[in-house]
Design a protein around this motif. Structure first.
Motif, PDB file in Angstrom:
ATOM      1  N   TYR A  13      -8.065  14.325  -3.079  1.00 20.07           N
ATOM      2  CA  TYR A  13      -9.038  13.399  -2.494  1.00 20.07           C
ATOM      3  C   TYR A  13     -10.287  14.147  -2.036  1.00 20.07           C
ATOM      4  O   TYR A  13     -11.403  13.670  -2.208  1.00 20.07           O
ATOM      5  N   SER A  16     -12.326  15.016  -5.020  1.00 18.57           N
ATOM      6  CA  SER A  16     -12.991  13.846  -5.588  1.00 18.57           C
ATOM      7  C   SER A  16     -14.150  13.389  -4.695  1.00 18.57           C
ATOM      8  O   SER A  16     -15.208  13.010  -5.165  1.00 18.57           O
ATOM      9  N   ARG A 302     -10.063   2.996  -0.729  1.00 14.39           N
ATOM     10  CA  ARG A 302      -8.780   3.358  -1.343  1.00 14.39           C
ATOM     11  C   ARG A 302      -7.636   2.463  -0.869  1.00 14.39           C
ATOM     12  O   ARG A 302      -6.473   2.881  -0.925  1.00 14.39           O
ATOM     13  N   GLU A 304      -6.226  -0.045  -2.257  1.00 12.08           N
ATOM     14  CA  GLU A 304      -5.234  -0.279  -3.316  1.00 12.08           C
ATOM     15  C   GLU A 304      -4.354   0.947  -3.509  1.00 12.08           C
ATOM     16  O   GLU A 304      -3.134   0.838  -3.661  1.00 12.08           O
ATOM     17  N   GLU A 305      -5.010   2.121  -3.514  1.00 11.83           N
ATOM     18  CA  GLU A 305      -4.246   3.353  -3.732  1.00 11.83           C
ATOM     19  C   GLU A 305      -3.282   3.593  -2.575  1.00 11.83           C
ATOM     20  O   GLU A 305      -2.148   4.048  -2.773  1.00 11.83           O
ATOM     21  N   LEU A 308      -0.424   1.350  -3.051  1.00 11.26           N
ATOM     22  CA  LEU A 308       0.467   1.850  -4.091  1.00 11.26           C
ATOM     23  C   LEU A 308       1.346   2.985  -3.553  1.00 11.26           C
ATOM     24  O   LEU A 308       2.569   2.998  -3.774  1.00 11.26           O
ATOM     25  N   LEU A 309       0.703   3.936  -2.840  1.00 14.09           N
ATOM     26  CA  LEU A 309       1.472   5.069  -2.305  1.00 14.09           C
ATOM     27  C   LEU A 309       2.565   4.576  -1.369  1.00 14.09           C
ATOM     28  O   LEU A 309       3.689   5.092  -1.381  1.00 14.09           O
ATOM     29  N   LYS A 310       2.236   3.563  -0.580  1.00 12.23           N
ATOM     30  CA  LYS A 310       3.246   3.027   0.337  1.00 12.23           C
ATOM     31  C   LYS A 310       4.354   2.322  -0.450  1.00 12.23           C
ATOM     32  O   LYS A 310       5.540   2.415  -0.100  1.00 12.23           O
ATOM     33  N   PRO A 431       1.140  -3.344   1.159  1.00  8.97           N
ATOM     34  CA  PRO A 431       1.206  -3.239  -0.301  1.00  8.97           C
ATOM     35  C   PRO A 431       1.306  -4.602  -0.987  1.00  8.97           C
ATOM     36  O   PRO A 431       0.671  -4.831  -2.020  1.00  8.97           O
ATOM     37  N   VAL A 434      -2.351  -5.995  -1.077  1.00  9.95           N
ATOM     38  CA  VAL A 434      -3.406  -5.309  -1.843  1.00  9.95           C
ATOM     39  C   VAL A 434      -3.025  -5.099  -3.306  1.00  9.95           C
ATOM     40  O   VAL A 434      -3.902  -4.883  -4.138  1.00  9.95           O
ATOM     41  N   LEU A 435      -1.729  -5.148  -3.627  1.00 13.44           N
ATOM     42  CA  LEU A 435      -1.327  -4.928  -5.016  1.00 13.44           C
ATOM     43  C   LEU A 435      -1.122  -6.248  -5.769  1.00 13.44           C
ATOM     44  O   LEU A 435      -0.476  -6.292  -6.803  1.00 13.44           O
TER      45      LEU A 435
END
Lengths: 438, 229
Positions: A13, A16, A302, A304-305, A308-310, A431, A434-435
């Motif tokens: 991160y 980036s 982030r 969404e990310e 996803l990680l959760k 999650p 957002v997903l």
């Protein structure tokens, strides 16, 4: 080998953000931390340079590390020699020197009279206390107090009196066996040498002669003979006091450590330093807000990310640590750059000041040239630290490793707290919400 | 407790209600479902019927209003968040309609993420991620970032990611819903092939009838009820 998920994601991160939309914010944050650390390191270095110079002068010339006074000041020689021998035998003791102090009014070639403090020291003080002589720079004549009627004056005092080496000065003091019998007494001395201590007050108001000359004054208003003790490590003064109390009767001798003796002045120096640290440290507050703002945006972008990680099994705490690591990296990189620049500036502070003076003077010269037809040139050269005003020939600078570490820790604290605050929103990410791809 | 001893997942009288102001919106109620180990259960239904919500409940991504979800004998509706985190990490593999790949990570790294979360040994995980990418036909694209991959390739990476920690149960929510026909068919075939090859259990939510027919058991979620087809 297990590779930390937080470290992996944090570095990715950070990499980036360095390239992406948050690049400006990241670069500004790193620069902010670097500037703060650089400024604090350089300013603390210069303050230490000045303060340690003062402290060194005060401790080596004036206050010693520990002063020992007889409660009932007899000052008889056999007892004194015994006490000095016992003190010098202690492993922590670097030197032990008896001295006397006398308040007097001094007159030179000019009509101006000045009050001064004359300190009587042993004629072999150069052997007994080499550090004293190293700190006291003899700028004219010598420290020849072994000659009868010889006096060594501070350089500024000699200027005010209008005297030089070999000239005569007269001293007016009060002498008498008891307070009620004090009578003014005038004595003449010959200037054997002039000293510079680096501390203006000493150079303006101090003089030295031998202990024998001091006892000749025999004034009741002067304190009894004192022993000045210097120890190997001045910060271990309390331990040294206890050691001395073991070899000297505590009821007969009063011990005063340098901290107590100079409490007001050293306290003021410390307060000055703390205030300067706090004021410059405000940079980190601004930097903290910048980092917080940047990372808050990163967290928002982030969502969404994070979701996803959760969903994949990452805990809130682990995801939060990814962003805290981002702050830590900003702080670390900024601190290292700042520390390096701060050390470079501290080591080359005179060059930096000369360069700054050169730039300002070039600017002033250019302005003069442009405005010449309109206004008269000032022709005054700008000087940051002119010896004429500041009583110094060069700017001292000392960076203490302990302080450098504290500055870096201070600089790391701000980004970490800012990042932790920004990452608090991770908890809000659900999650399932957002997903949901619609 | 269970109707069948080989059921890896049992859903009992499950109910989900969303509270909207003073009104309760019942998404579904009395949902019962048994999924046998090594089989694929396909759930179909109209948009908005609650298929994704059901999958989210089974995946412990959302909380139930009533009922029980029993996975290998443990009632996950009674578990604390920390246990659910471990449950998702160790036992579940998710495939969503959208790939949700992390844009700053290469295909290989995206597949590695679940193993990093589960703290698996990295060398072993790296080998497995490479193997999985090979199985989905992306050996040559391992070091490519999501932006450099096509839609179908991204979803293949997502399939590989779902299998990374060798989960017992894969939850796939319309994995081909966002793809063209050719890619849809390819992903369908790949998914069933891999699930069979790895001996996994899968619950698949899909609109595609052809895709649904590939499952062992088919269910329809309509009028707030789940019924076997």
């Amino acid at each position: 080998m297990r590779y930390s998920f937080v470290a992996f994601m944090g570095f990715r991160y950070f990499r980036s953000r360095r390239r992406g939309v948050g690049a400006t914010s990241t670069v500004l944050s790193i620069l902010g931390v670097a500037v703060g650390v650089m400024a604090l390191t350089a300013v603390m270095g210069v303050m230490n340079g000045f303060q340690l110079g003062f402290i060194e002068s005060i401790l080596e010339i004036s206050s010693y590390h520990i002063q020992i006074q007889e409660v009932q000041g007899q000052g008889d020689s056999p007892a004194l020699v015994d006490v000095l021998d016992r003190l010098r035998a202690l492993p922590d003791v670097r030197s032990a020197v008896p001295f006397s102090e006398h308040q007097a009014i001094i007159e030179g070639r000019f009509a101006e009279l000045r009050g001064c403090l004359i300190r009587g020291v042993p004629v072999d003080v150069q052997q007994l206390d080499p550090a004293f002589m190293r700190t006291l720079e003899i700028v004219a004549g010598d420290f020849g107090i072994d000659r009868p009627g010889a006096l060594v004056l501070g350089i500024e005092l000699s200027r005010h009196l209008g005297v030089n080496v070999g000239d005569s000065v007269s001293i007016l003091s009060l002498e008498g066996p008891s307070f009620g019998d004090l009578q003014p007494s005038r004595r003449f001395y010959q200037v054997a040498g002039l000293f510079r201590s680096g501390y203006y007050e000493f150079d303006l108001g101090w003089a030295f002669f031998s202990l024998e000359e001091g006892s000749a004054l025999n004034s009741r208003v002067s304190p009894p003979l004192t022993i000045g003790v210097k120890i190997q490590n001045r910060f271990r003064d309390q331990q040294a006091v206890r050691e001395i109390q073991n070899v000297l009767d505590p009821e007969k001798y009063r011990l005063v450590s340098w901290r107590e003796f100079n409490r007001a002045f050293f306290g003021a120096l410390r307060m000055e330093k703390i205030m300067m640290t706090v004021l410059i440290g405000l940079i980190f507050v601004v930097v903290g807000f910048n980092i917080h703002h940047g990372l808050q945006r990163a967290v928002r972008e982030r969502f969404e990310e994070i979701g996803l990680l959760k969903a994949l099994g990452a805990s809130d705490a682990a995801v939060r640590r990814i962003f805290v690591l981002d702050g830590l990296l900003i702080g670390t990189i900024g601190s290292l750059i700042g520390l390096l620049l701060g050390l470079l500036i501290s080591v080359n502070i005179d060059t930096v000041f000369r360069f700054a003076e050169m730039v300002v003077n070039a600017g002033l010269g250019f302005m003069d040239m442009l405005l010449f037809p309109l206004v008269q040139s000032t022709s005054t050269r700008f000087s940051l630290f002119s010896p004429a005003y500041f009583y110094i020939t060069e700017v001292p600078s000392t960076v203490l490793p302990r302080e450098a570490v504290l500055i870096v820790l201070f600089a790391l604290f701000s980004p970490i707290v800012a990042a932790a605050a920004a990452a608090a929103r991770v908890k809000e990410v659900k999650p399932a919400e957002v997903l949901r791809y619609e | 407790m269970s109707e069948s001893s080989s059921a890896i997942l049992e859903v009992r009288d499950l109910k989900k209600v969303y509270r909207s102001g003073y009104e309760d919106l019942v998404v579904f109620a009395d949902v019962n479902l048994n999924v046998e180990e090594g089989t694929t259960a396909v759930i179909s239904g109209e948009s908005g019927s609650g298929k994704t919500t059901l999958l989210n409940l089974i995946g412990a991504l959302d909380s139930t209003s009533d009922g029980r979800i029993i996975f290998n004998g443990r009632d996950i509706t009674l578990e604390e968040e920390e246990e659910l985190i471990e449950f998702r990490s160790r036992h579940l593999g998710f495939i969503f309609q959208f790939h949700y790949l992390l844009k700053d990570l290469t295909a290989l790294e995206n597949v590695l993420v679940p193993s990093l979360i589960a703290r698996l040994p990295r060398a072993q995980a790296r080998r497995r991620a490479g193997d999985l990418l090979a199985q989905v036909g992306l050996t040559e694209r391992m070091d490519h970032y999501p932006i450099q991959l096509s839609g179908g390739e991204r979803q293949r990476v997502a399939v590989a990611r779902a299998l990374m920690n060798e989960p017992q149960l894969i939850l796939a929510d319309e994995p081909t819903g966002n793809l063209d026909e050719r890619n849809s068919r390819a992903i369908q075939d790949l998914l069933f092939e891999l699930v069979k090859a790895h001996g996994k259990t899968m619950i698949l939510v899909t609109h595609a009838a052809e895709f649904a027919r590939m499952g062992d058991d088919q269910y329809l979620l309509e009028h707030r009820r789940l019924s076997r087809v």
